[in-house]
Design an enzyme around this catalytic site. Structure first.
Site, PDB file in Angstrom:
ATOM      1  N   TYR A 130      -2.734  10.811  41.994  1.00  0.00           N
ATOM      2  CA  TYR A 130      -2.417  10.615  43.416  1.00  0.00           C
ATOM      3  C   TYR A 130      -2.889  11.781  44.280  1.00  0.00           C
ATOM      4  O   TYR A 130      -2.999  11.646  45.494  1.00  0.00           O
ATOM      5  CB  TYR A 130      -0.905  10.409  43.610  1.00  0.00           C
ATOM      6  CG  TYR A 130      -0.428   9.033  43.243  1.00  0.00           C
ATOM      7  CD1 TYR A 130      -0.402   8.615  41.917  1.00  0.00           C
ATOM      8  CD2 TYR A 130       0.015   8.132  44.216  1.00  0.00           C
ATOM      9  CE1 TYR A 130       0.037   7.370  41.565  1.00  0.00           C
ATOM     10  CE2 TYR A 130       0.457   6.869  43.877  1.00  0.00           C
ATOM     11  CZ  TYR A 130       0.466   6.492  42.544  1.00  0.00           C
ATOM     12  OH  TYR A 130       0.909   5.230  42.205  1.00  0.00           O
ATOM     13  N   LYS A 181       0.991  10.362  27.340  1.00  0.00           N
ATOM     14  CA  LYS A 181      -0.018   9.845  26.412  1.00  0.00           C
ATOM     15  C   LYS A 181      -0.682  11.070  25.804  1.00  0.00           C
ATOM     16  O   LYS A 181      -1.881  11.318  25.990  1.00  0.00           O
ATOM     17  CB  LYS A 181      -0.996   8.949  27.194  1.00  0.00           C
ATOM     18  CG  LYS A 181      -2.009   8.204  26.341  1.00  0.00           C
ATOM     19  CD  LYS A 181      -1.434   7.032  25.588  1.00  0.00           C
ATOM     20  CE  LYS A 181      -2.498   6.410  24.711  1.00  0.00           C
ATOM     21  NZ  LYS A 181      -1.981   5.371  23.810  1.00  0.00           N
ATOM     22  N   ASP A 214       2.403   3.600  26.172  1.00  0.00           N
ATOM     23  CA  ASP A 214       2.226   2.210  25.719  1.00  0.00           C
ATOM     24  C   ASP A 214       3.434   1.763  24.901  1.00  0.00           C
ATOM     25  O   ASP A 214       3.939   0.641  25.058  1.00  0.00           O
ATOM     26  CB  ASP A 214       0.896   2.032  24.951  1.00  0.00           C
ATOM     27  CG  ASP A 214       0.617   3.128  23.917  1.00  0.00           C
ATOM     28  OD1 ASP A 214       1.367   4.125  23.881  1.00  0.00           O
ATOM     29  OD2 ASP A 214      -0.342   2.970  23.144  1.00  0.00           O
ATOM     30  N   ASP A 238       4.797   5.224  38.303  1.00  0.00           N
ATOM     31  CA  ASP A 238       4.574   4.089  39.197  1.00  0.00           C
ATOM     32  C   ASP A 238       4.574   2.792  38.399  1.00  0.00           C
ATOM     33  O   ASP A 238       5.278   1.829  38.725  1.00  0.00           O
ATOM     34  CB  ASP A 238       3.237   4.267  39.928  1.00  0.00           C
ATOM     35  CG  ASP A 238       2.906   3.061  40.782  1.00  0.00           C
ATOM     36  OD1 ASP A 238       3.804   2.607  41.519  1.00  0.00           O
ATOM     37  OD2 ASP A 238       1.773   2.555  40.695  1.00  0.00           O
ATOM     38  N   ASP A 242       7.822  -0.438  37.903  1.00  0.00           N
ATOM     39  CA  ASP A 242       7.744  -1.890  38.154  1.00  0.00           C
ATOM     40  C   ASP A 242       8.218  -2.665  36.923  1.00  0.00           C
ATOM     41  O   ASP A 242       8.925  -3.669  37.038  1.00  0.00           O
ATOM     42  CB  ASP A 242       6.320  -2.306  38.535  1.00  0.00           C
ATOM     43  CG  ASP A 242       6.038  -2.114  40.028  1.00  0.00           C
ATOM     44  OD1 ASP A 242       6.814  -1.388  40.684  1.00  0.00           O
ATOM     45  OD2 ASP A 242       5.048  -2.680  40.524  1.00  0.00           O
TER      46      ASP A 242
HETATM   47  C1  IPM Z   1       5.384   2.737  44.876  1.00  0.00           C
HETATM   48  C2  IPM Z   1       4.156   2.080  45.425  1.00  0.00           C
HETATM   49  C3  IPM Z   1       3.195   3.134  45.946  1.00  0.00           C
HETATM   50  C4  IPM Z   1       2.790   4.014  44.793  1.00  0.00           C
HETATM   51  C5  IPM Z   1       1.961   2.564  46.653  1.00  0.00           C
HETATM   52  C6  IPM Z   1       2.359   1.659  47.791  1.00  0.00           C
HETATM   53  C7  IPM Z   1       1.014   3.640  47.120  1.00  0.00           C
HETATM   54  O1  IPM Z   1       3.558   1.265  44.494  1.00  0.00           O
HETATM   55  O2  IPM Z   1       6.088   3.432  45.641  1.00  0.00           O
HETATM   56  O3  IPM Z   1       5.681   2.557  43.698  1.00  0.00           O
HETATM   57  O4  IPM Z   1       1.822   3.733  44.091  1.00  0.00           O
HETATM   58  O5  IPM Z   1       3.456   5.020  44.595  1.00  0.00           O
HETATM   59 MN    MN Z   2       4.634   1.164  42.626  1.00  0.00          MN
END
Ligand code: IPM
Ligand code: MN
Length: 337
Positions: A130, A181, A214, A238, A242
């Site tokens: 990032y 990793k 992984d 990140d 999710d």
């Molecule tokens: C998150 C989002 C952001 C990230 C994006 C929108 C840049 O996916 O906050 O998890 O990758 O950090």
């Molecule tokens: Mn995200």
């Protein structure tokens, strides 16, 4: 009684309505907020060609906290080049306000794969890929080259790892799992691993574990109970968050705190979900992720009693969250105070 100054970026789609829900709940808890609205996001960009300028950023810095709903255009709306808002608003705030921790707690709701599991991801939030290291050469030609580096500083890794151990030391299950990793990303992985080993010496009560990223994807689905605090770099965090959202009941419940624990910039609280334009204004949005993010804000502001109460109530309400609709969820939360 203290009144906290809070900047509110409702944003796009369902962002403003879930943020309003969170504010209503905080008010019902008796915590006083003096809010200032900031009109930022896709709609503002399309209207004024403006994402976030320096004076606005400097103004945001002075608040006690920032609440963000969601930003982004509707799916299929191609008028805004991809990444413009993400980099221009969200990532810009993370870097400029030095929001070096992304803290995401998860609690598996009834019926989810991780039912009853309670863990959190501590993600480094200002480095890794990032940080934007890299570039292109001979762009657009058959000989083009693209490089994308990952920045890992001892300073950045250590402050993140320390935060993870601090968090773990106050939890019932005192355990930190480093996810990386190290078998392939030998330079960055080695730094992360050594820092975890070094910091762990100061926390003899905290168990330390390590998973390759992984393998962590399998464990999150098949054995989520093995986690308490996961500490990891920006990109793995990140992706894993999710997955963690999905196995604990859906991203609609996932809360997020972008924190500057050193308090040299205002911390930012946002649900992990997006703008969901398709249901905007219909009263169908589940506000529990925004409400949980407000809970993290209360914790950060030092309103521990209100935060603890809200955290418990949100857990009780979770299974209904996705079916009730916005107003009914707000009322269900408030009824339990
Ligand atoms: C998150 C989002 C952001 C990230 C994006 C929108 C840049 O996916 O906050 O998890 O990758 O950090
Ligand atoms: Mn995200």
């Amino acid at each position: 009684m203290v009144t906290y100054r809070v900047a509110v970026i409702g944003g796009d789609g369902i962002g403003p309505e879930v943020t309003a829900a969170a504010l209503e709940v905080v008010e019902a808890l008796g915590v006083k907020l003096d809010t200032t609205d900031f009109d930022l996001g896709a709609a503002r960009y399309l209207r004024d060609g403006f994402v976030l300028d320096e004076p606005t950023l400097e103004s945001l810095r002075t608040f006690d906290a920032i609440m963000l709903g969601a930003i982004g255009p509707a799916i299929g709306d191609t008028r805004i080049p991809g990444g413009t808002l993400e980099r221009g608003l969200l990532l810009k705030m993370r870097f400029a306000l030095d929001l070096y921790i992304n803290y995401r707690p998860f609690f598996g709701v009834a019926g989810s794969l991780a039912q009853g599991c309670d863990f959190a991801i501590v993600r480094e939030n200002t480095e890794g890929p990032y940080a934007g290291e890299g570039g292109t050469l001979r762009y657009g030609t058959v000989n083009e080259v693209a490089t994308q580096g990952s920045v890992n500083t001892r300073f950045g890794v250590e402050r993140c790892v320390r935060y993870a151990f601090e968090r773990a030391s106050t939890r019932e299950v005192k355990k930190v799992t480093l996810v990386h990793k190290t078998n392939v990303l030998t330079y960055a992985g080695d730094l992360w691993n050594r820092v975890v080993q070094e910091v762990s010496v100061e926390y003899p009560n905290v168990e330390v574990d390590y998973n390759h990223v992984d393998a962590a994807c399998i464990y999150l689905v098949e054995q989520p109970e093995r986690y308490s605090i996961i500490v990891t770099d920006n990109l793995f965090g990140d992706i894993l968050s999710d997955l963690a959202g999905s196995v604990t009941g859906g991203i609609g419940y996932a809360a997020s705190a972008n924190l500057n624990p050193a308090r040299t910039g205002a911390s930012l609280f946002e649900p992990v979900h997006g703008a969901a334009h398709d249901i905007a204004g219909l009263g169908q949005a589940n506000p529990l992720a925004a409400i949980s993010s407000a809970m993290l804000m209360l914790e950060h502001l030092g309103e521990f009693e209100a935060a603890t109460k809200l955290s418990q109530v949100v857990r009780d309400c979770k299974p209904e969250g996705s079916v009730l609709g916005t107003r009914a969820v707000i009322d269900a939360v408030k009824e339990r105070f």
